[in-house]
Write an enzyme that holds these catalytic residues in place. Structure first.
Site, PDB file in Angstrom:
ATOM      1  N   ARG A   1       0.800  -1.232   0.000  1.00 20.19           N
ATOM      2  CA  ARG A   1       0.000   0.000   0.000  1.00 20.19           C
ATOM      3  C   ARG A   1       0.837   1.290   0.000  1.00 20.19           C
ATOM      4  O   ARG A   1       0.306   2.371  -0.179  1.00 20.19           O
ATOM      5  CB  ARG A   1      -0.988  -0.017   1.175  1.00 20.19           C
ATOM      6  CG  ARG A   1      -2.130  -0.996   0.928  1.00 20.19           C
ATOM      7  CD  ARG A   1      -3.328  -0.640   1.749  1.00 20.19           C
ATOM      8  NE  ARG A   1      -3.156  -1.057   3.138  1.00 20.19           N
ATOM      9  CZ  ARG A   1      -3.581  -0.354   4.186  1.00 20.19           C
ATOM     10  NH1 ARG A   1      -4.166   0.811   4.021  1.00 20.19           N
ATOM     11  NH2 ARG A   1      -3.416  -0.810   5.403  1.00 20.19           N
TER      12      ARG A   1
ATOM     13  N   GLU B   1      -6.624 -14.118  15.338  1.00 18.39           N
ATOM     14  CA  GLU B   1      -6.607 -13.163  14.234  1.00 18.39           C
ATOM     15  C   GLU B   1      -8.045 -12.826  13.857  1.00 18.39           C
ATOM     16  O   GLU B   1      -8.938 -13.674  13.961  1.00 18.39           O
ATOM     17  CB  GLU B   1      -5.852 -13.756  13.047  1.00 18.39           C
ATOM     18  CG  GLU B   1      -4.358 -13.821  13.292  1.00 18.39           C
ATOM     19  CD  GLU B   1      -3.794 -12.493  13.730  1.00 18.39           C
ATOM     20  OE1 GLU B   1      -3.791 -11.540  12.928  1.00 18.39           O
ATOM     21  OE2 GLU B   1      -3.356 -12.378  14.893  1.00 18.39           O
TER      22      GLU B   1
ATOM     23  N   ASN C   1      36.005  37.999  11.486  1.00 20.56           N
ATOM     24  CA  ASN C   1      34.849  38.468  10.723  1.00 20.56           C
ATOM     25  C   ASN C   1      35.005  38.045   9.267  1.00 20.56           C
ATOM     26  O   ASN C   1      36.010  38.341   8.637  1.00 20.56           O
ATOM     27  CB  ASN C   1      34.756  40.002  10.832  1.00 20.56           C
ATOM     28  CG  ASN C   1      33.426  40.496  10.299  1.00 20.56           C
ATOM     29  OD1 ASN C   1      33.070  40.250   9.144  1.00 20.56           O
ATOM     30  ND2 ASN C   1      32.682  41.183  11.141  1.00 20.56           N
TER      31      ASN C   1
HETATM   32  C1  UD1 Z   1      -0.141  -8.779  12.893  1.00 25.30           C
HETATM   33  C2  UD1 Z   1      -0.656  -9.731  13.980  1.00 25.30           C
HETATM   34  C3  UD1 Z   1      -1.934  -9.174  14.580  1.00 25.30           C
HETATM   35  C4  UD1 Z   1      -1.680  -7.780  15.119  1.00 25.30           C
HETATM   36  C5  UD1 Z   1      -1.096  -6.877  14.035  1.00 25.30           C
HETATM   37  C6  UD1 Z   1      -0.666  -5.554  14.604  1.00 25.30           C
HETATM   38  C7  UD1 Z   1       0.016 -11.970  13.303  1.00 25.30           C
HETATM   39  C8  UD1 Z   1      -0.421 -13.252  12.687  1.00 25.30           C
HETATM   40  N1  UD1 Z   1      -0.888 -11.026  13.382  1.00 25.30           N
HETATM   41  O1  UD1 Z   1      -1.116  -8.787  11.856  1.00 25.30           O
HETATM   42  O2  UD1 Z   1      -2.375 -10.005  15.630  1.00 25.30           O
HETATM   43  O3  UD1 Z   1      -2.895  -7.242  15.636  1.00 25.30           O
HETATM   44  O4  UD1 Z   1       0.067  -7.489  13.436  1.00 25.30           O
HETATM   45  O5  UD1 Z   1      -0.285  -4.701  13.582  1.00 25.30           O
HETATM   46  O6  UD1 Z   1       1.144 -11.865  13.723  1.00 25.30           O
HETATM   47  N2  UD1 Z   1       6.232  -9.769   8.322  1.00 25.30           N
HETATM   48  C9  UD1 Z   1       7.362 -10.424   7.903  1.00 25.30           C
HETATM   49  N3  UD1 Z   1       7.250 -11.628   7.292  1.00 25.30           N
HETATM   50  C10 UD1 Z   1       6.047 -12.219   7.075  1.00 25.30           C
HETATM   51  C11 UD1 Z   1       4.887 -11.540   7.511  1.00 25.30           C
HETATM   52  C12 UD1 Z   1       5.009 -10.318   8.135  1.00 25.30           C
HETATM   53  O7  UD1 Z   1       8.472  -9.920   8.093  1.00 25.30           O
HETATM   54  O8  UD1 Z   1       6.035 -13.329   6.507  1.00 25.30           O
HETATM   55  C13 UD1 Z   1       6.361  -8.461   8.994  1.00 25.30           C
HETATM   56  C14 UD1 Z   1       5.741  -7.342   8.198  1.00 25.30           C
HETATM   57  O9  UD1 Z   1       6.693  -6.729   7.357  1.00 25.30           O
HETATM   58  C15 UD1 Z   1       5.252  -6.400   9.289  1.00 25.30           C
HETATM   59  C16 UD1 Z   1       4.954  -7.318  10.459  1.00 25.30           C
HETATM   60  O10 UD1 Z   1       5.642  -8.526  10.203  1.00 25.30           O
HETATM   61  O11 UD1 Z   1       6.254  -5.508   9.705  1.00 25.30           O
HETATM   62  C17 UD1 Z   1       3.467  -7.589  10.632  1.00 25.30           C
HETATM   63  O12 UD1 Z   1       2.968  -8.215   9.482  1.00 25.30           O
HETATM   64  P1  UD1 Z   1       1.527  -7.900   8.916  1.00 25.30           P
HETATM   65  O13 UD1 Z   1       1.305  -8.718   7.741  1.00 25.30           O
HETATM   66  O14 UD1 Z   1       1.349  -6.435   8.814  1.00 25.30           O
HETATM   67  O15 UD1 Z   1       0.619  -8.487  10.120  1.00 25.30           O
HETATM   68  P2  UD1 Z   1      -0.889  -8.176  10.381  1.00 25.30           P
HETATM   69  O16 UD1 Z   1      -1.698  -8.982   9.467  1.00 25.30           O
HETATM   70  O17 UD1 Z   1      -1.088  -6.720  10.429  1.00 25.30           O
END
Ligand code: UD1
Ligand code: CA
Length: 454
Positions: free
Chosen positions: A15, A154, A359
């Site tokens: 995004r 989740e 200066n």
């Molecule tokens: C996650 C949490 C959710 C929480 C939310 C808060 C899980 C399953 N869910 O959801 O409970 O409320 O964050 O914002 O953990 N990332 C990786 N590798 C991956 C997946 C993610 O490095 O394979 C990193 C992303 O770059 C990001 C962070 O982990 O910085 C969170 O990932 P994101 O996909 O945003 O998790 P949410 O679905 O938001």
């Protein structure tokens, strides 16, 4: 107890709609990921592991710039937050102590919050940072019974009753590193997203007879960045807080909404910052300093009683001693300006040292660059540099020395001497009047000719 940070930064950040990896977008003058690193500094981590994936080369290069003791590990495929944390296991081989999981895109987790999280490890094997969400939306929900966290669900996998819970998961978690990796070995991906969820570590811990608990923080700390709009909002939140903090610390700003700080800007008591001033990273301004309107400062130190601007630019390595005056349209880079020296108008001082009470006249330039190398200019104490002097570095102007206006100084000027390096002036008696007369006559003849032809 030793602590390791595991910072997740492999996600795509679709995004953001950007070629730049999400965690490298700047907030308060530095990449988002630096804020996560700074939050974690609360526990003086023995090791920090950043999990990279999308844009890994760029992220790893930026992390090395921030702190070259940090280890980056790659998550080749983004199979979920739990899978991401597991990628840190090999890098933490031989480490004993706690691991704290942070997200690289969540910049505002407070150091106090991290300390509270660590403290709660005395009561629980796994501690999760939660927050009461005004709008819980799609966050994971924390299911709590008494002082125990029984599971994190989740949003996609939650029942209606669970979706009614307003205590949400920030994503920050603490546990003994060995225990955490063992728990994550038990993960499956049989859920609505088909991902290995870090959050499932909680239910697995409880099933193994371990204790899990929560610590909460204000929702504002858990703000994650997913879009440019959220980045802009986060910047506004940061600036508002930093302005309020500066004013609490005794700094006057006539229009605080027009002053922009970096994450680490320090401004001392009874300093005044006029309208439209921008601070890049690494600026320290001592007490009683006046930063006048439309100035831009980064990587510099301004000592007590100095004045800067309006329209001044202080670049990295500008070091101003007490009572220095830097005026309008002056740029200072990698230069030490000693006490009471003045550079008031239209000058560039780079790779230089200017002595005490010297200066520098209007339009002075240190010609520091020959197209390949940078060279140093040394100007002594109580010297006087005439207006429009070019100082072709390397060059030295001595103590109590002067340069003639308009000089191009290419060799050293000894202490107490005047260096004059310009063509000698010649006056031609009456020549100006004769020239005016002949030009005016030519103009009149031309006008007469035009009249005839019309
Ligand atoms: C996650 C949490 C959710 C929480 C939310 C808060 C899980 C399953 N869910 O959801 O409970 O409320 O964050 O914002 O953990 N990332 C990786 N590798 C991956 C997946 C993610 O490095 O394979 C990193 C992303 O770059 C990001 C962070 O982990 O910085 C969170 O990932 P994101 O996909 O945003 O998790 P949410 O679905 O938001
Ligand atoms: Ca997210």
């Amino acid at each position: 107890m030793a602590t390791a940070l595991i910072i997740l930064a492999a996600g795509q950040g679709t995004r953001m709609n950007s070629d730049l990896p999400k965690v490298l977008h700047p907030l308060a003058g530095v990449p988002l990921i630096q804020h996560a690193i700074d939050s974690g500094a609360a526990v003086s981590p023995e090791r920090t592991i950043v999990v990279t994936g999308h844009g890994a080369d760029q992220v790893e290069a930026a992390v090395a710039q921030i702190d070259d003791t940090i280890t980056c590990v790659r998550q080749e495929e983004q199979l979920g937050t739990g899978h991401a944390v597991l990628q840190a296991r090999a890098a933490l081989d031989g480490f004993t102590g706690d691991a704290i999981v942070l997200y690289g895109d969540t910049p505002f987790i407070g150091q106090d919050t991290i300390e509270a999280l660590t403290a709660a490890r005395a009561q629980h094997d796994v501690v999760v940072l939660g927050f009461e969400a005004a709008d819980p939306a799609r966050y994971g929900r924390l299911v709590v019974e008494g002082d125990q966290l029984t599971q994190i669900v989740e949003y996609k996998d939650a029942t209606e009753d669970q979706r009614a819970i307003t205590l949400c998961n920030s994503g920050v978690m603490a546990a003994d590193a060995g225990v955490l990796f063992d728990l994550l070995d038990g993960l499956g991906n049989d859920n609505a997203s088909g991902e290995y969820y870090l959050t499932d570590a909680v239910a697995i811990a409880r099933a193994r007879g371990l204790s899990a608990g929560t610590v909460t923080c204000p929702e504002a700390e858990t703000l994650g960045i997913n879009s440019r709009a959220e980045l802009a909002r986060a910047e506004a939140v940061f600036q508002a807080a930093k302005r309020a903090e500066a004013m609490d610390n005794g700094v006057t700003m006539y229009a605080p909404d027009t002053v922009f700080f970096a994450h680490d800007t320090y401004v001392g008591r009874d300093s005044v910052i006029e309208q439209n001033v921008i601070f890049g990273p690494g600026v320290t301004v001592e007490s009683g300093v006046k930063i006048r309107a439309f100035s831009h400062l980064e990587g510099c130190h301004v000592s007590r009683g100095a004045t800067v601007g309006p329209f001044a630019r202080l670049r990295p390595g500008a070091e101003l001693a007490e009572e220095v005056h830097i005026g309008n349209f002056v740029e200072i880079k990698n230069a030490v300006i000693d006490e009471g020296a003045k550079v008031n108008h239209l000058s560039y001082i780079g790779d230089a040292h200017v002595g005490q009470a010297t200066n520098i006249g209007a339009g002075t330039i240190t010609c520091n660059y020959d197209g390949v190398f940078k060279h140093h200019t040394e100007i002594g104490a109580r010297a006087f540099i005439g207006s429009n002097t070019m100082l072709v570095a390397p060059v030295r102007v001595g103590d109590e020395a002067m340069t003639g206006s308009g000089s191009v100084i290419t060799t050293d000027v000894p202490d107490g001497a005047i260096g004059i390096a310009r063509a000698r002036q010649a006056n031609k008696d009456g020549l100006a009047r004769r020239l005016f007369a002949s030009l005016r006559a030519a103009k009149a003849a031309k006008a007469a000719k035009n009249k005839e032809t019309n």
